[in-house]
Design an enzyme around this catalytic site. Structure first.
Site, PDB file in Angstrom:
ATOM      1  N   ASP A 201       0.828  -1.215   0.000  1.00 38.20           N
ATOM      2  CA  ASP A 201       0.000   0.000   0.000  1.00 38.20           C
ATOM      3  C   ASP A 201       0.859   1.260   0.000  1.00 38.20           C
ATOM      4  O   ASP A 201       0.338   2.362  -0.190  1.00 38.20           O
ATOM      5  CB  ASP A 201      -0.947  -0.011   1.210  1.00 38.20           C
ATOM      6  CG  ASP A 201      -0.192  -0.194   2.512  1.00 38.20           C
ATOM      7  OD1 ASP A 201       0.512   0.741   2.916  1.00 38.20           O
ATOM      8  OD2 ASP A 201      -0.293  -1.275   3.131  1.00 38.20           O
TER       9      ASP A 201
ATOM     10  N   ASP B 186       8.597 -12.274  -4.558  1.00 38.29           N
ATOM     11  CA  ASP B 186       8.520 -12.872  -3.225  1.00 38.29           C
ATOM     12  C   ASP B 186       9.662 -12.360  -2.337  1.00 38.29           C
ATOM     13  O   ASP B 186      10.836 -12.478  -2.704  1.00 38.29           O
ATOM     14  CB  ASP B 186       8.602 -14.398  -3.384  1.00 38.29           C
ATOM     15  CG  ASP B 186       8.547 -15.116  -2.047  1.00 38.29           C
ATOM     16  OD1 ASP B 186       8.165 -14.496  -1.041  1.00 38.29           O
ATOM     17  OD2 ASP B 186       8.892 -16.316  -2.014  1.00 38.29           O
TER      18      ASP B 186
ATOM     19  N   ASP C 120       6.477  -5.730   6.468  1.00 41.10           N
ATOM     20  CA  ASP C 120       5.121  -5.180   6.541  1.00 41.10           C
ATOM     21  C   ASP C 120       4.220  -6.138   5.769  1.00 41.10           C
ATOM     22  O   ASP C 120       3.795  -5.863   4.652  1.00 41.10           O
ATOM     23  CB  ASP C 120       5.139  -3.777   5.906  1.00 41.10           C
ATOM     24  CG  ASP C 120       3.782  -3.102   5.937  1.00 41.10           C
ATOM     25  OD1 ASP C 120       2.809  -3.707   6.428  1.00 41.10           O
ATOM     26  OD2 ASP C 120       3.692  -1.971   5.436  1.00 41.10           O
TER      27      ASP C 120
ATOM     28  N   THR D  26       1.188  -9.426   5.416  1.00 45.99           N
ATOM     29  CA  THR D  26      -0.098  -9.920   5.867  1.00 45.99           C
ATOM     30  C   THR D  26       0.131 -10.924   7.010  1.00 45.99           C
ATOM     31  O   THR D  26       1.265 -11.200   7.383  1.00 45.99           O
ATOM     32  CB  THR D  26      -0.828 -10.607   4.687  1.00 45.99           C
ATOM     33  OG1 THR D  26       0.151 -11.283   3.883  1.00 45.99           O
ATOM     34  CG2 THR D  26      -1.522  -9.607   3.802  1.00 45.99           C
TER      35      THR D  26
ATOM     36  N   PRO E 171       1.270 -16.651   1.306  1.00 44.23           N
ATOM     37  CA  PRO E 171       2.635 -16.274   0.929  1.00 44.23           C
ATOM     38  C   PRO E 171       3.437 -15.647   2.068  1.00 44.23           C
ATOM     39  O   PRO E 171       4.660 -15.572   2.006  1.00 44.23           O
ATOM     40  CB  PRO E 171       2.423 -15.269  -0.217  1.00 44.23           C
ATOM     41  CG  PRO E 171       1.018 -14.824  -0.129  1.00 44.23           C
ATOM     42  CD  PRO E 171       0.244 -15.934   0.529  1.00 44.23           C
TER      43      PRO E 171
HETATM   44  N1  SAM Z   1      -0.845  -3.581   7.506  1.00 39.39           N
HETATM   45  C1  SAM Z   1      -1.277  -4.775   6.935  1.00 39.39           C
HETATM   46  C2  SAM Z   1      -1.759  -5.789   7.929  1.00 39.39           C
HETATM   47  O1  SAM Z   1      -0.996  -6.166   8.847  1.00 39.39           O
HETATM   48  O2  SAM Z   1      -2.884  -6.182   7.820  1.00 39.39           O
HETATM   49  C3  SAM Z   1      -0.319  -5.302   5.946  1.00 39.39           C
HETATM   50  C4  SAM Z   1      -0.367  -4.403   4.753  1.00 39.39           C
HETATM   51  S1  SAM Z   1       0.450  -4.809   3.288  1.00 39.39           S
HETATM   52  C5  SAM Z   1      -0.924  -4.576   2.187  1.00 39.39           C
HETATM   53  C6  SAM Z   1       0.798  -6.544   3.324  1.00 39.39           C
HETATM   54  C7  SAM Z   1       1.373  -7.020   2.016  1.00 39.39           C
HETATM   55  O3  SAM Z   1       2.253  -8.133   2.206  1.00 39.39           O
HETATM   56  C8  SAM Z   1       0.326  -7.523   1.000  1.00 39.39           C
HETATM   57  O4  SAM Z   1       0.201  -6.582  -0.027  1.00 39.39           O
HETATM   58  C9  SAM Z   1       0.890  -8.862   0.506  1.00 39.39           C
HETATM   59  O5  SAM Z   1       0.763  -9.023  -0.893  1.00 39.39           O
HETATM   60  C10 SAM Z   1       2.341  -8.763   0.946  1.00 39.39           C
HETATM   61  N2  SAM Z   1       3.032 -10.051   1.075  1.00 39.39           N
HETATM   62  C11 SAM Z   1       2.580 -11.176   1.684  1.00 39.39           C
HETATM   63  N3  SAM Z   1       3.498 -12.150   1.599  1.00 39.39           N
HETATM   64  C12 SAM Z   1       4.576 -11.635   0.926  1.00 39.39           C
HETATM   65  C13 SAM Z   1       5.832 -12.157   0.513  1.00 39.39           C
HETATM   66  N4  SAM Z   1       6.192 -13.428   0.770  1.00 39.39           N
HETATM   67  N5  SAM Z   1       6.695 -11.331  -0.144  1.00 39.39           N
HETATM   68  C14 SAM Z   1       6.353 -10.044  -0.418  1.00 39.39           C
HETATM   69  N6  SAM Z   1       5.162  -9.505  -0.069  1.00 39.39           N
HETATM   70  C15 SAM Z   1       4.281 -10.275   0.607  1.00 39.39           C
END
Ligand code: SAM
Length: 284
Positions: free
Chosen positions: A91, A142, A161, A163, A168
C-alpha cells in the site's frame, strides 16, 4: 446492528471470538489477483478501506498508527539508516514514512502482488505521495526469495510489513527467513516486523521472538500501539537488532525530528517499548 448485509463490512476473528465492523457507503473495487482477493470500500467514517482475503489491511483514517510505528522506531534506532528494504507493504504507507528520513539513500519495496500497489495508487493516493521519490525503488516478487538472493551486509533496516502468517506471508515468520535477514543486515542492522495482537496472538509473537533469537539477533523488543481496525484494537511490531535496541535509540534525533508525524514521537517510542506485566510472564 452490524451484520453481513450490504451496509456493513465485518471481519470476524475466530481466535479472539470477536468481530469488527465498518459502515460501508459503497464498494469501489473487487478483484482476485494472482495471489489474493483485494477489495476496496468507501466507508461512512473511516475513509477508504482495503481488505485482502477478508482481512482488514488499512483504512484512510487510522493507518498512520501502523505505518509510523513500522518505520520510525527502527529508523531512529539504527545509527545511520541509509539502505532500507520493505518486505510486503504494497500500500506504500510504510515507504512514505521511511522516505521522511533525509539520511535514507535508497528504499526498496519488495511486494509479491503488484496489484496491491496499483490499487493503492488509485484508491489511497495519499499513501503513494512519495512513490516518485528518486530514492524509492519497487520490486514485485517474493520477499523470501529476494532475501535469499541479497548480498551480505547490504541493508541497514529491514521492515517486514506483511499480511498475517498464512499463505505467501507464512515463510516470513520463520527462523530460516530471519537467518537470511541477519546475513543481509549490516553491522548495526535492525529488523522490524508487524507481529499481530498482544491480546490475541501471543502464540505468534512468542515463537517469532524465539526464532529471531535463534537466528542470532542479540536483542528483541516488541512495540505496542493502538490499531482500532485490527482484531482486539491493540497491535504490535517486533524489532530485532544486532545490538541492544534501547541504548541504540537516538532519542534526541527523534525528539527533534524535522518532519511531521500524527502519532510517533520520542516519548511514544519509550512508552511503546515498555511491555505490560502479562507479556513478560507469557515470554517465560
Ligand atoms: N498492515 C497490513 C496488515 O498487517 O494487515 C499489511 C499491509 S500490506 C498490504 C501486506 C502485504 O504483504 C500484501 O500486499 C501482501 O501481498 C504482501 N506479502 C505477503 N506475503 C509476501 C511475501 N512473501 N513477499 C512479499 N510480499 C508479501
Amino acid at each position: 446492528m452490524p451484520g453481513n448485509d450490504s451496509q456493513w463490512f465485518t471481519e470476524a476473528c475466530k481466535e479472539g471470538g470477536s468481530a469488527f465492523s465498518l459502515m460501508i457507503r459503497e464498494k469501489l473495487h473487487d478483484e482476485q489477483s494472482k495471489y489474493q482477493r483485494i477489495e476496496v470500500y468507501a466507508t461512512e467514517t473511516f475513509g477508504n478501506l482495503m481488505v485482502i482475503d477478508g482481512f482488514v489491511m488499512l483504512t484512510a483514517r487510522d493507518n498512520f498508527l501502523y505505518h509510523e510505528m513500522m518505520s520510525h522506531p527502527a529508523l531512529f534506532t539504527h545509527p545511520d539508516p541509509r539502505r532500507i528494504v520493505i518486505i510486503g507493504g504494497g500500500d506504500c504507507g510504510t515507504l512514505r514514512e521511511v522516505l521522511k528520513h533525509e539520511e535514507v539513500a535508497h528504499a526498496l519495496q519488495v511486494e509479491i502482488d503488484e496489484r496491491v500497489t496499483r490499487i493503492s495508487e488509485q484508491h489511497f493516493p495519499e499513501l503513494c505521495v512519495s512513490n516518485d521519490d528518486p530514492r524509492a525503488e519497487f520490486f514485485f516478487g517474493d520477499g523470501i526469495q529476494w532475501m535469499r538472493d541479497a548480498s551480505d551486509a547490504s541493508v541497514d533496516v529491514i521492515i517486514i510489513d506483511s499480511t498475517d502468517p498464512i499463505g505467501p506471508a507464512e515463510g516470513l515468520f520463520t527462523e530460516a527467513f530471519y537467518l537470511e535477514c541477519q546475513r543481509v543486515l549490516g553491522e548495526h542492522g535492525v529488523l522490524v516486523q508487524q507481529s499481530e495482537s498482544p491480546l490475541y496472538h501471543m502464540g505468534i509473537i512468542n515463537p517469532m521472538r524465539k526464532a529471531m533469537q535463534r537466528a542470532g539477533f542479540s536483542d528483541i523488543q516488541t512495540l505496542f500501539f493502538p490499531q482500532p481496525v485490527y482484531p482486539s484494537g491493540w497491535w504490535s511490531a517486533t524489532m530485532a537488532g544486532k545490538q541492544e535496541l534501547a541504548t541504540a535509540f537516538r532519542a534526541a534525533a527523534a525528539k527533534n525530528k524535522p518532519f511531521p508525524t500524527e502519532y510517533y514521537n520520542a516519548a511514544i517510542h519509550h512508552a511503546a517499548s515498555t511491555a505490560p506485566e502479562f507479556f513478560h510472564r507469557a515470554l517465560d
